[in-house]
Design an enzyme around this catalytic site. Sequence first.
Site, mmCIF file in Angstrom:
data_model
loop_
_atom_site.group_PDB
_atom_site.id
_atom_site.type_symbol
_atom_site.label_atom_id
_atom_site.label_comp_id
_atom_site.label_asym_id
_atom_site.label_seq_id
_atom_site.Cartn_x
_atom_site.Cartn_y
_atom_site.Cartn_z
ATOM 1 N N HIS A 263 0.784 0.967 -9.967
ATOM 2 C CA HIS A 263 1.307 1.545 -8.727
ATOM 3 C C HIS A 263 2.715 1.018 -8.464
ATOM 4 C CE1 HIS A 263 1.771 2.641 -4.532
ATOM 5 N NE2 HIS A 263 2.022 1.379 -4.271
ATOM 6 N N HIS B 62 3.674 4.521 6.222
ATOM 7 C CA HIS B 62 4.452 3.703 7.155
ATOM 8 C C HIS B 62 4.464 4.263 8.558
ATOM 9 C CE1 HIS B 62 5.933 1.481 3.725
ATOM 10 N NE2 HIS B 62 6.194 0.551 4.599
HETATM 11 N N1 GLN Z 1 -2.529 -2.859 -3.844
HETATM 12 C C1 GLN Z 1 -1.509 -3.164 -2.876
HETATM 13 C C2 GLN Z 1 -1.949 -2.621 -1.520
HETATM 14 O O1 GLN Z 1 -2.625 -1.639 -1.496
HETATM 15 C C3 GLN Z 1 -0.184 -2.546 -3.247
HETATM 16 C C4 GLN Z 1 0.886 -2.863 -2.251
HETATM 17 C C5 GLN Z 1 2.283 -2.430 -2.650
HETATM 18 O O2 GLN Z 1 2.487 -1.512 -3.399
HETATM 19 N N2 GLN Z 1 3.275 -3.075 -2.145
HETATM 20 O O3 GLN Z 1 -1.585 -3.161 -0.488
HETATM 21 ZN ZN ZN Z 2 3.031 0.512 -2.746
#
Ligand code: GLN
Ligand code: ZN
Length: 763
Positions: free
Chosen positions: A647, A700
């Site tokens: 991610h 956000h």
């Molecule tokens: N696994 C983390 C979360 O869900 C990923 C956070 C991020 O990408 N900054 O909070």
């Molecule tokens: Zn993220």
Amino acid sequence: MIGMHVLGFPRMGRNRELKWALESYWNGQSSVQHLLRTAQMLRAAAWDIQASAGCAMVTVGDFSLYDHVLDMSVRLGVVPERFGWNGGEVDLDTMFRMARGRSQPDDPKATAACAMTKWFDTNYHYIVPEFYPNQTFTLACRDLVAQVEEAVRLGYTAKVVLLGPVSYLWLGEMVSGGHRLALLPALLPIYRELLEKLAAAGAVWAQLDEPILVLDLPDAWRNALIRAYTTLRLNPLPILVASYFGPLADNLDTALALPVAGLHVDGVSDPEGLQAVARRLPSSAILSAGIIDGRNVWRADLGSILERLEPMAAALGDRLWLAPSCSLLHVPLDVTLEDHLDPEVRSWLAFAQQKLEELGVLRQALTQGPASAAEVLAECQRSLVSRRNSPRVRQPAVQRRVAAITPAMLQRVPAYPERAAAQRQALQLPVLPTTTIGSFPQTAEIRALRRDFTTGRIDQTTYEAGMKKAIAHTVAVQERLGLDVLVHGEAERNDMVEYFGEQLEGYVVTQQGWVQSYGSRCVKPPIIVGDVWRPAPMTVRWISYAQSLTTKPMKGMLTGPVTMLKWSFVRDDQPWETTAYQIALALRDEIADLEAAGVTIIQVDEPAFREALPLRHAQQEAYLRWATAAFRLATSGVAATTQIHTHMCYADFRSIIRAIAALDADVMTLEAARSQMKLLDAFARGQYPNAVGPGVYDIHSPNIPSVEEIVALLERAMAAIPVQRLWVNPDCGLKTRAWPEVEASLSHMVEAARRLRAKLAAP
Ligand code: GLN
Ligand code: ZN
């Protein structure tokens, strides 16, 4: 007398007073007077520290209630129309709306905040200036003038700092076309006017930050720098232009050609550049030598810095100023607050206040001879030797393991198409599988549980029971909503990096080592002191527990090697690459343990992968090579049927799409909703062969996306990427959101996926 100064100082205060004052103001719980008084108190404290350490001038203007780039926008009247400003002094609430959409909970003027992005290659975020066609500038906020008056009233000599006009334009964005540089002629008179007012208020120097001097700059921007400072020369204040975060390199001639009274150069990342500037500086100009690392926490090697400074001091005399390489905003305030840290480790560290002390020692040794500081220099030498020889630092077994990494360990077998088929078979997921990025709401209850456990108010059993309850709730909600791949919710993690830092050998964590990330948000980066290894499994218990509650696949959640590095304070005694491989090996073991425990989907987050990209093209390829290798080292030891996810978020991925593809993760989820899926172009152009989960809503914002909005975004994604390779998920983790919003948003997301599946199944 050789001078010393700082480019900027930490803003939050010893007990993060600024954070608490801001948040209580935003929640409507305290008055604006309380906030302003707190700010004043914090500035006075910072000036006192600088003056007591021996700075003849204190730095004014580095303090900010939210962000120093936003401060410039407000001062210059760069306030987008939607904030309803119609001239005059911009008030505090307007500024907070620009930063965060609303100033207080029931703000009737709430609207979309300005974009926020990373400040160069740091984890500090600034508010992006929005420029419109026919943009005009006007002095719209007295704050800086008032701060200079405040410092003068307290009896200080004030050097005022502000972001330079060319870097300010570079960091902004033209909202509807046009070129930012075309705005420079209109901008410069306002800067001049401001400098005149600052001089009248009593400032004696102006530090104008032009950090873009360390970037690959088009000629037009180089010329703009010369033009800007030629115009600004006609103002009453002597100007020090400050560059930092890297070597000047091919901008060296430009920097030297600026008609200014002084230059600040980052001598930590570029010792040769500093020497070159020292040799070639015009004969009346000041050189501010950035010789103490302003971005890292290690105590400096004062002896060898002194050796390099001596010839410079002999040549420049009073024209030499000593400074940290960049603003101290990026390090914590005071290492003496760390009473839980092992005293040996603590003796290796220097936070902002200690860095000021180091400058003082250097100045003393330069002006009165090394003998005058002999004792401190000897003590510094002892600390360096203790660090070099400490068994905490060197673990031969870890180093042997890194040396034994083979190319085969970086290669998943079989190749993606074959793996994907095996995984389809094993996982039996529907088309457009739904999932989340990992974290679920970090409620007050969860935070209290963690805090009470750390402080010893509750025992292990009570803590574990509480955490299990949180996990069970998160799993139950996901089952009820009908998500396909579940997560445990990360309730046990204070932070995605610190959590692992606490468990890995070679890392230490601090109690008070806070650094501002954005607005009132601070992070506490752990410190990598030595070779990193994993004494015991870190996540297996929690994930196994979560998996035991459901028959749906449970994703294991880990933080990737680059993010573990980038969001920590790193070692300065070995290349980043080596540390990255050590962390990757620890993660590789964790992944093997997860796999052995029956976890079939494992996500390795790399949100800092893009942020760690070097600022200069010339260094980017080398970085991408080892960063990719580290990720692959962590993730390539698994069976074909084990699905690796990664991610990334909040960055422009287009320039590094090939490197992202080279990670060879089976599934990549990324932030895409905020940009309306625009960045999928790059994925679509055949440059990304594996599966993708473009975020379908912005986490956000407290807004709940409708089913229709999500369907529309997904259809856009389906036009770019074959549906067999598409996943459905939010932009990022949900830890900052509240449960009701999360449930509503996710249920819409699941419904959107169902509708599209039905449409696809229809003849
Ligand atoms: N696994 C983390 C979360 O869900 C990923 C956070 C991020 O990408 N900054 O909070
Ligand atoms: Zn993220």
